[in-house]
Design an enzyme around this catalytic site. Sequence first.
Site, PDB file in Angstrom:
ATOM      1  N   GLY A   1      -0.795  -3.045   3.038  1.00 22.17           N
ATOM      2  CA  GLY A   1      -1.316  -3.634   1.812  1.00 22.17           C
ATOM      3  C   GLY A   1      -1.634  -5.101   2.035  1.00 22.17           C
TER       4      GLY A   1
ATOM      5  N   TYR B   1      -2.737   4.397  -8.643  1.00 23.61           N
ATOM      6  CA  TYR B   1      -2.592   2.953  -8.407  1.00 23.61           C
ATOM      7  C   TYR B   1      -3.344   2.186  -9.502  1.00 23.61           C
ATOM      8  CZ  TYR B   1      -1.039   4.401  -3.700  1.00 23.61           C
ATOM      9  OH  TYR B   1      -0.382   4.991  -2.638  1.00 23.61           O
TER      10      TYR B   1
ATOM     11  N   ARG C   1       9.406  -4.915  -6.769  1.00 24.04           N
ATOM     12  CA  ARG C   1      10.160  -5.194  -5.553  1.00 24.04           C
ATOM     13  C   ARG C   1      11.533  -5.794  -5.853  1.00 24.04           C
ATOM     14  NH1 ARG C   1       5.578  -8.218  -2.128  1.00 24.04           N
ATOM     15  NH2 ARG C   1       4.983  -8.880  -4.204  1.00 24.04           N
TER      16      ARG C   1
ATOM     17  N   TRP D   1      -2.812  -0.131  -2.919  1.00 18.49           N
ATOM     18  CA  TRP D   1      -1.917   0.043  -4.074  1.00 18.49           C
ATOM     19  C   TRP D   1      -1.757  -1.277  -4.834  1.00 18.49           C
ATOM     20  CZ3 TRP D   1       4.103   1.099  -3.603  1.00 18.49           C
ATOM     21  CH2 TRP D   1       4.640   1.290  -4.888  1.00 18.49           C
TER      22      TRP D   1
ATOM     23  N   ARG E   1      -3.127  -8.608  -0.387  1.00 18.68           N
ATOM     24  CA  ARG E   1      -3.549  -9.052  -1.714  1.00 18.68           C
ATOM     25  C   ARG E   1      -4.531 -10.197  -1.653  1.00 18.68           C
ATOM     26  NH1 ARG E   1       1.422  -9.083  -5.676  1.00 18.68           N
ATOM     27  NH2 ARG E   1      -0.183  -8.151  -6.969  1.00 18.68           N
TER      28      ARG E   1
ATOM     29  N   ASP F   1      -7.114   3.063   2.015  1.00 24.44           N
ATOM     30  CA  ASP F   1      -6.295   4.096   1.376  1.00 24.44           C
ATOM     31  C   ASP F   1      -6.011   3.691  -0.066  1.00 24.44           C
ATOM     32  OD1 ASP F   1      -4.338   6.492   1.611  1.00 24.44           O
ATOM     33  OD2 ASP F   1      -3.097   4.893   0.758  1.00 24.44           O
TER      34      ASP F   1
ATOM     35  N   GLN G   1       1.054  11.426   5.329  1.00 29.48           N
ATOM     36  CA  GLN G   1       1.260  10.006   5.019  1.00 29.48           C
ATOM     37  C   GLN G   1       2.698   9.810   4.555  1.00 29.48           C
ATOM     38  OE1 GLN G   1      -0.200   6.679   1.802  1.00 29.48           O
ATOM     39  NE2 GLN G   1      -1.802   7.958   2.641  1.00 29.48           N
TER      40      GLN G   1
ATOM     41  N   GLN H   1      -4.429 -12.556   4.055  1.00 27.54           N
ATOM     42  CA  GLN H   1      -3.489 -11.508   4.481  1.00 27.54           C
ATOM     43  C   GLN H   1      -4.242 -10.379   5.178  1.00 27.54           C
ATOM     44  OE1 GLN H   1      -1.290 -10.123   1.062  1.00 27.54           O
ATOM     45  NE2 GLN H   1       0.070 -11.896   1.026  1.00 27.54           N
TER      46      GLN H   1
ATOM     47  N   LEU I   1       5.278  -3.058   6.257  1.00 30.40           N
ATOM     48  CA  LEU I   1       5.847  -4.412   6.159  1.00 30.40           C
ATOM     49  C   LEU I   1       7.039  -4.429   5.211  1.00 30.40           C
ATOM     50  CD1 LEU I   1       2.523  -6.509   5.843  1.00 30.40           C
ATOM     51  CD2 LEU I   1       3.924  -6.141   7.893  1.00 30.40           C
TER      52      LEU I   1
END
Length: 333
Positions: A295, A57, A242, A21, A297, A52, A190, A301, A221
């Site tokens: 996820g 997205y 966020r 996403w 980025r 996924d 999901q 990570q 997370l």
Amino acid sequence: MEMRPLGSSEIRVPSVIFGAWAIGGWYWGGSDDVVAIASIRKALDAGVTCIDTAPIYGCGRSEEVVGRALAGRRGEAIIATKCGLRWDREEGEFFFDDTHPSTGKPMKVYRNLRAGSIMEECERSLRRLATDVIDLYQCHWPDATTDLDETMDAMLRLREQGKIRAIGVSNFTPAMMDRCRKVAPVASDQPEYSLLKREIEADVLPYCRANGIATIVYSPLEQGLLTGAVTMERAFPEGDYRSDRAWFQRPNRRRVLDTLARTVRPIAAAHGATLGQVAIAWTIGEPGVTAAIVGARTPEQAEENARGADVRLTEDERRRIRLAFEALGAPLP
Ligand SMILES: NC(=O)c1ccc[n+]([C@@H]2O[C@H](COP(=O)([O-])OP(=O)(O)OC[C@H]3O[C@@H](n4cnc5c(N)ncnc54)[C@H](OP(=O)(O)O)[C@@H]3O)[C@@H](O)[C@H]2O)c1
């Protein structure tokens, strides 16, 4: 990487799945395609062989980036994508108003699980993903205006045509899954699940366990919060949604960071692991959870998150972590 069966389908998925996403940029304050492609490839190298994504997205962008990242490596990956959220067709159940990430024009997002729309969406996803088959095709959100028989008939038809391998749903209740399963086998659901959002333990998780449906959970997370990287000082750029989420508000952030420092940090240290890896290990260790969709980025990570699958928490550690987050309760308004 531990591989687990995807419900009754022939597919097996790693216990950590790459969530694509954020690399679509939309809702996450933008994204860099070159870094995103490197992140997906690093995840594959680390054994995270399931990606996924969804058309919504970035309005096609995430699927295109996934397709580019898998060029020459398609055979290594299980692709999971979705249908049922349309930004380009006003039909179905209105979901929300927004602005198109590329054109900047206003757009209306609809939940649409009608047969015609699903067939059309599948063709577009296949093209964007540069593949001739989608391994797991999931209904993204329920659509109250469409009979689930019609939706599942369309999914079955796609499977018979060889365009998808397994049928999944997302954000569905047990009652909705019951309806679906009268028409077609449902390999997976999901839902959202993390140390901070454990609602599915009451119904969805036990239902899926009892009925052989895989549960691949999202936002494990809490969108980065459980890694400790969202410090009190961290500000989010414009377009990173966020900043509006309850747990990211400063008093709530403080409480989460304190819990991480007090309870999770010593456990992480004992395992030579990071906070995020412990959150992932806790999630995929819960009975009924098949995999965590995480996820990432950056390649760093992606690699760190993959290693979360290797952390083995003891029952006592799991219990202490659970109790600490239960004590947090709900986010303050
Ligand atoms: N079906 C649905 O309705 C639905 C809804 C939501 C998500 N999903 C799926 O689930 C996937 C995962 O959920 P999510 O992306 O919402 O949340 P998440 O996996 O909980 O968090 C991902 C974010 O956390 C940060 N992060 C990741 N690894 C990190 C690390 N090792 N150290 C520090 N920060 C790290 C990154 O953001 P920063 O670096 O920018 O902080 C990243 O974008 C999505 O990509 C999507 O595939 C599905």
